[in-house]
Write a protein that holds these residues in place. Structure first.
Motif, PDB file in Angstrom:
ATOM      1  N   ALA A  59       0.847  -1.199   0.000  1.00 24.27           N
ATOM      2  CA  ALA A  59       0.000   0.000   0.000  1.00 24.27           C
ATOM      3  C   ALA A  59       0.878   1.243   0.000  1.00 24.27           C
ATOM      4  CB  ALA A  59      -0.900   0.000   1.232  1.00 24.27           C
ATOM      5  N   ALA A  60       0.540   2.181  -0.863  1.00 30.92           N
ATOM      6  CA  ALA A  60       1.269   3.448  -0.884  1.00 30.92           C
ATOM      7  C   ALA A  60       1.065   4.168   0.443  1.00 30.92           C
ATOM      8  CB  ALA A  60       0.775   4.319  -2.041  1.00 30.92           C
ATOM      9  N   SER A  61       2.111   4.827   0.907  1.00 30.56           N
ATOM     10  CA  SER A  61       2.034   5.510   2.193  1.00 30.56           C
ATOM     11  C   SER A  61       0.933   6.553   2.193  1.00 30.56           C
ATOM     12  CB  SER A  61       3.374   6.179   2.495  1.00 30.56           C
ATOM     13  OG  SER A  61       3.267   7.035   3.604  1.00 30.56           O
ATOM     14  N   GLN A  62       0.238   6.667   3.294  1.00 30.15           N
ATOM     15  CA  GLN A  62      -0.792   7.692   3.433  1.00 30.15           C
ATOM     16  C   GLN A  62      -0.225   8.967   4.054  1.00 30.15           C
ATOM     17  OE1 GLN A  62      -3.905   7.136   2.128  1.00 30.15           O
ATOM     18  NE2 GLN A  62      -2.817   5.355   1.358  1.00 30.15           N
ATOM     19  N   THR A  63       1.106   9.048   4.141  1.00 29.48           N
ATOM     20  CA  THR A  63       1.724  10.238   4.732  1.00 29.48           C
ATOM     21  C   THR A  63       2.398  11.089   3.658  1.00 29.48           C
ATOM     22  OG1 THR A  63       3.772   9.003   5.187  1.00 29.48           O
ATOM     23  CG2 THR A  63       2.098   9.061   6.923  1.00 29.48           C
ATOM     24  N   HIS A  64       1.950  10.945   2.388  1.00 33.06           N
ATOM     25  CA  HIS A  64       2.487  11.795   1.338  1.00 33.06           C
ATOM     26  C   HIS A  64       2.198  13.257   1.681  1.00 33.06           C
ATOM     27  CE1 HIS A  64       2.951   8.162  -0.831  1.00 33.06           C
ATOM     28  NE2 HIS A  64       1.679   8.015  -1.171  1.00 33.06           N
ATOM     29  N   ARG A  89       5.369   6.834  -8.383  1.00 37.06           N
ATOM     30  CA  ARG A  89       5.457   6.369  -6.993  1.00 37.06           C
ATOM     31  C   ARG A  89       4.136   5.797  -6.496  1.00 37.06           C
ATOM     32  NH1 ARG A  89       8.387  11.329  -6.459  1.00 37.06           N
ATOM     33  NH2 ARG A  89       6.544  12.348  -5.580  1.00 37.06           N
ATOM     34  N   GLY A  90       3.109   5.842  -7.308  1.00 39.00           N
ATOM     35  CA  GLY A  90       1.813   5.307  -6.894  1.00 39.00           C
ATOM     36  C   GLY A  90       1.018   6.252  -6.026  1.00 39.00           C
ATOM     37  N   GLU A  91       1.289   7.546  -6.114  1.00 42.83           N
ATOM     38  CA  GLU A  91       0.523   8.519  -5.346  1.00 42.83           C
ATOM     39  C   GLU A  91      -0.733   8.942  -6.123  1.00 42.83           C
ATOM     40  OE1 GLU A  91       2.922  11.833  -4.181  1.00 42.83           O
ATOM     41  OE2 GLU A  91       4.685  10.578  -3.784  1.00 42.83           O
ATOM     42  N   PRO A  92      -1.790   9.328  -5.430  1.00 42.77           N
ATOM     43  CA  PRO A  92      -2.964   9.856  -6.135  1.00 42.77           C
ATOM     44  C   PRO A  92      -2.646  11.205  -6.754  1.00 42.77           C
ATOM     45  CG  PRO A  92      -3.244  10.037  -3.756  1.00 42.77           C
ATOM     46  CD  PRO A  92      -1.987   9.254  -3.969  1.00 42.77           C
ATOM     47  N   VAL A  93      -2.936  11.353  -8.034  1.00 45.85           N
ATOM     48  CA  VAL A  93      -2.613  12.575  -8.762  1.00 45.85           C
ATOM     49  C   VAL A  93      -3.795  12.960  -9.646  1.00 45.85           C
ATOM     50  CG1 VAL A  93      -0.113  12.185  -8.781  1.00 45.85           C
ATOM     51  CG2 VAL A  93      -1.530  11.249 -10.626  1.00 45.85           C
ATOM     52  N   LEU A  94      -3.804  14.215 -10.059  1.00 41.77           N
ATOM     53  CA  LEU A  94      -4.814  14.710 -10.995  1.00 41.77           C
ATOM     54  C   LEU A  94      -4.119  15.401 -12.156  1.00 41.77           C
ATOM     55  CD1 LEU A  94      -7.692  15.657 -11.911  1.00 41.77           C
ATOM     56  CD2 LEU A  94      -7.388  17.625 -10.399  1.00 41.77           C
ATOM     57  N   TRP A  95      -4.449  14.950 -13.364  1.00 46.27           N
ATOM     58  CA  TRP A  95      -4.096  15.685 -14.568  1.00 46.27           C
ATOM     59  C   TRP A  95      -5.352  16.398 -15.027  1.00 46.27           C
ATOM     60  CZ3 TRP A  95      -6.564  15.235 -19.273  1.00 46.27           C
ATOM     61  CH2 TRP A  95      -6.034  15.992 -20.324  1.00 46.27           C
ATOM     62  N   ALA A 151     -11.501   8.289 -13.612  1.00 44.41           N
ATOM     63  CA  ALA A 151     -10.862   7.840 -12.373  1.00 44.41           C
ATOM     64  C   ALA A 151     -10.193   6.498 -12.600  1.00 44.41           C
ATOM     65  CB  ALA A 151     -11.896   7.729 -11.255  1.00 44.41           C
ATOM     66  N   GLU A 152      -8.928   6.388 -12.216  1.00 36.99           N
ATOM     67  CA  GLU A 152      -8.165   5.154 -12.436  1.00 36.99           C
ATOM     68  C   GLU A 152      -7.395   4.764 -11.176  1.00 36.99           C
ATOM     69  OE1 GLU A 152      -6.797   4.920 -16.888  1.00 36.99           O
ATOM     70  OE2 GLU A 152      -5.924   6.723 -16.022  1.00 36.99           O
ATOM     71  N   PRO A 153      -7.048   3.472 -11.031  1.00 37.80           N
ATOM     72  CA  PRO A 153      -6.195   3.063  -9.909  1.00 37.80           C
ATOM     73  C   PRO A 153      -4.791   3.655 -10.057  1.00 37.80           C
ATOM     74  CG  PRO A 153      -7.296   1.167 -10.919  1.00 37.80           C
ATOM     75  CD  PRO A 153      -7.475   2.327 -11.851  1.00 37.80           C
ATOM     76  N   VAL A 184      -8.147  13.564 -15.619  1.00 41.44           N
ATOM     77  CA  VAL A 184      -8.052  12.173 -15.162  1.00 41.44           C
ATOM     78  C   VAL A 184      -7.343  12.185 -13.816  1.00 41.44           C
ATOM     79  CG1 VAL A 184      -7.311   9.827 -15.715  1.00 41.44           C
ATOM     80  CG2 VAL A 184      -7.759  11.449 -17.577  1.00 41.44           C
ATOM     81  N   TYR A 185      -7.867  11.445 -12.851  1.00 34.75           N
ATOM     82  CA  TYR A 185      -7.213  11.354 -11.547  1.00 34.75           C
ATOM     83  C   TYR A 185      -7.045   9.888 -11.154  1.00 34.75           C
ATOM     84  CZ  TYR A 185     -11.934  10.677  -9.584  1.00 34.75           C
ATOM     85  OH  TYR A 185     -13.207  10.209  -9.297  1.00 34.75           O
ATOM     86  N   THR A 186      -6.179   9.653 -10.178  1.00 34.16           N
ATOM     87  CA  THR A 186      -5.925   8.285  -9.723  1.00 34.16           C
ATOM     88  C   THR A 186      -6.284   8.133  -8.248  1.00 34.16           C
ATOM     89  OG1 THR A 186      -3.601   8.721  -9.163  1.00 34.16           O
ATOM     90  CG2 THR A 186      -4.079   7.995 -11.417  1.00 34.16           C
ATOM     91  N   VAL A 187      -6.617   6.892  -7.884  1.00 38.24           N
ATOM     92  CA  VAL A 187      -7.066   6.573  -6.524  1.00 38.24           C
ATOM     93  C   VAL A 187      -6.347   5.315  -6.052  1.00 38.24           C
ATOM     94  CG1 VAL A 187      -9.082   6.218  -5.047  1.00 38.24           C
ATOM     95  CG2 VAL A 187      -9.350   7.382  -7.243  1.00 38.24           C
ATOM     96  N   GLU A 188      -5.863   5.338  -4.812  1.00 32.54           N
ATOM     97  CA  GLU A 188      -5.231   4.151  -4.227  1.00 32.54           C
ATOM     98  C   GLU A 188      -6.278   3.086  -3.916  1.00 32.54           C
ATOM     99  OE1 GLU A 188      -1.542   5.948  -1.662  1.00 32.54           O
ATOM    100  OE2 GLU A 188      -3.555   6.524  -1.065  1.00 32.54           O
ATOM    101  N   ASP A 189      -5.862   1.834  -3.944  1.00 34.08           N
ATOM    102  CA  ASP A 189      -6.782   0.741  -3.656  1.00 34.08           C
ATOM    103  C   ASP A 189      -7.416   0.874  -2.271  1.00 34.08           C
ATOM    104  OD1 ASP A 189      -6.312  -0.405  -6.120  1.00 34.08           O
ATOM    105  OD2 ASP A 189      -5.883  -2.396  -5.310  1.00 34.08           O
ATOM    106  N   GLU A 190      -6.623   1.228  -1.279  1.00 36.82           N
ATOM    107  CA  GLU A 190      -7.189   1.326   0.072  1.00 36.82           C
ATOM    108  C   GLU A 190      -8.256   2.416   0.141  1.00 36.82           C
ATOM    109  OE1 GLU A 190      -6.579  -0.977   2.580  1.00 36.82           O
ATOM    110  OE2 GLU A 190      -5.725  -1.836   0.755  1.00 36.82           O
TER     111      GLU A 190
END
Length: 460
Positions: free
Chosen positions: A7-12, A29-35, A309-311, A371-377
């Motif tokens: 799981a990507a850290s939640q302390t980004h 790095r697998g962080e949630p981002v928005l383009w 929205a994508e993982p 487009v934005y990304t979301v972590e699995d958790e």
């Protein structure tokens, strides 16, 4: 269960503190981002070889109407709706509060495609449409049907004998395969679904119960599609539903827009310059959200803002939007998530796609807000919040849309988008729609596992 990356850290660094310029390294790095798109899309894209005509969408809506009596006959669950495959548009005040979305940012609604009948996902729109169009084409060619005739004849022996001579095949991570397989088998076609390694066992079992042949592949979605495509090319009686290239799929999804417009009107929700519409659509290869985005843009033009929205581990459409833009030429024309070091592994099986559809990108790309990304958790936390606050029963991929308003509100890229489009004075009157995409047929034990994981993630 597919292997999950750590799981990507939640302390980004807080999302709000990130710069507005897109940060590829954060994505890697697998962080949630928005383009976010740099300029408003004021018009539909040119109708070249890749584009879809609004007239084609109208023809698709008409096709759905023609088939309604047959669908009502084939599927008892459609009798109350007279053969119409549609979902509710739901106010969700409890979930809006739980997500921390204040009223001065607008009103959240849910387009409940997770409960679409027959297939239990958004794929019922595109997948079933393509099977119906293929059946219509065969029946017209063989003189079994006229366009103004009674389509219930397609449930009779002559039509079923014709369809039994033909095969319908598809490559899928699960939900599209369910839609194609169930509809094809109901009409009497020989149905084959090529499924990737990350497809859920219960989806394979549900297809087999319907008499659908399931071919399992060790690789990912792209490999399953390629294998299905090769098999279909060797069989002249096989119609392959190509999720990466199919106009019929896109049109089936686009046909959702007119009904949504009527639903918005019935709820008193206007869409214009002072009442913007934001739509958050979970995205795999891009066909379903791409078709929906096109249909909505046809109706609402620049007043609708669609975000995919994508993982975090499978952001293929985001990469496709970056491809060819200044500073990202190295990505080429149709990049894969593997090209930037991501592994395409996610519990959101319907979104586990390494490379976007170029057709969907050509049709919908010019219309996107971002487009934005979301972590699995986060997907599991949102799934749990939807269940607790609104009794919505969804699968993880369907929760991706719920992250949209916060990404727009709390990121530098999102705030810049609002300012760039002159939307800030109108946000209190905005409508936000999270489009859920699957969940109706998830087995209870699997769903309980989803809930438990979401509850645990929320306690951390």
């Amino acid at each position: 269960m597919p292997h999950l990356p750590p799981a990507a850290s939640q302390t980004h660094a807080p999302l709000a503190d990130r710069p507005a310029a897109f940060d590829l390294q954060a994505l890697q790095r697998g962080e949630p981002v928005l383009w976010a798109a740099s300029a408003p899309a004021h018009a539909l894209p040119p109708q070249d070889g890749a584009g879809i005509s609004p007239l084609e969408v109208e023809a698709t809506v008409a096709r759905w109407r023609r088939f309604a009596p047959l669908l009502e006959r084939l599927f008892p669950e459609l009798q109350a709706q007279h053969g119409v495959i549609e979902s509710e548009l739901l106010p969700v005040p409890g979930l809006q509060h739980a997500l921390g979305m204040a009223r001065d940012f607008g009103t959240l609604l849910v387009k409940a495609d997770h409960s679409l009948p027959i297939a239990g996902s958004v794929k019922a729109r595109g997948g079933i449409h393509e099977v119906l169009e293929h059946a219509e084409t065969l029946a017209l060619r063989h003189g079994l049907l006229t366009l103004d005739g009674d389509y219930r004849v397609l449930a009779e022996a002559p039509a079923r004998a014709l369809f039994a001579q033909h095969q319908v095949a598809v490559g899928s991570t699960g939900n599209l395969g369910l839609a194609i397989g169930v509809m094809a088998s109901a009409l009497g076609f020989r149905a084959v679904v090529h499924m990737s390694a990350d497809a859920k066992d219960w989806k394979k079992a549900r297809l087999r119960v319907r008499g659908v042949e399931v071919v399992e592949h060790a690789g990912d979605y792209a490999e399953a599609v390629a294998a299905g495509r090769r098999a279909a090319q060797a069989d002249p009686a096989c119609h392959f539903v190509d999720d990466e290239r199919s106009r019929s799929l896109l049109l089936g999804y686009a046909a959702a827009a007119p009904h949504l417009a009527r639903q918005l009107a019935s709820l008193g929700r206007r869409v214009d310059a002072q009442h913007p519409l934001f739509v958050y659509l979970p995205c795999g290869v891009g066909g379903a959200p791409g078709g929906i985005a096109f249909g909505l843009a046809q109706l609402f033009e620049a007043h609708v803002h669609c975000f995919f929205a994508e993982p975090t581990r499978a952001p293929c459409f985001l990469l496709q939007m970056l491809a060819g833009t200044p500073g990202f030429e190295f990505l080429g024309n149709n990049p894969s998530v593997y090209d930037v070091g991501l592994d395409n592994r996610t519990e959101a099986d319907g979104l586990a796609v390494p490379r976007a559809s170029e057709l969907a990108a050509a049709v919908a790309g010019p219309l996107l807000g971002g487009v934005y990304t979301v972590e699995d958790e986060a997907l599991f936390r949102l799934l749990h919040a939807a269940a607790v606050n609104e009794a919505l029963r969804i699968e993880p991929s369907a929760a991706a849309g719920f992250a949209g308003p916060a990404m727009l509100r709390d990121t530098a890229a999102g705030r810049a988008y609002i300012e760039r489009h002159g939307l800030r004075p109108h946000m209190a009157e905005a409508t936000h729609i999270a489009w859920t995409t699957g969940g109706l047929f998830v087995p209870q034990d699997e769903y309980e596992r989803f809930l438990a994981r979401g509850r645990d993630a929320g306690c951390r």
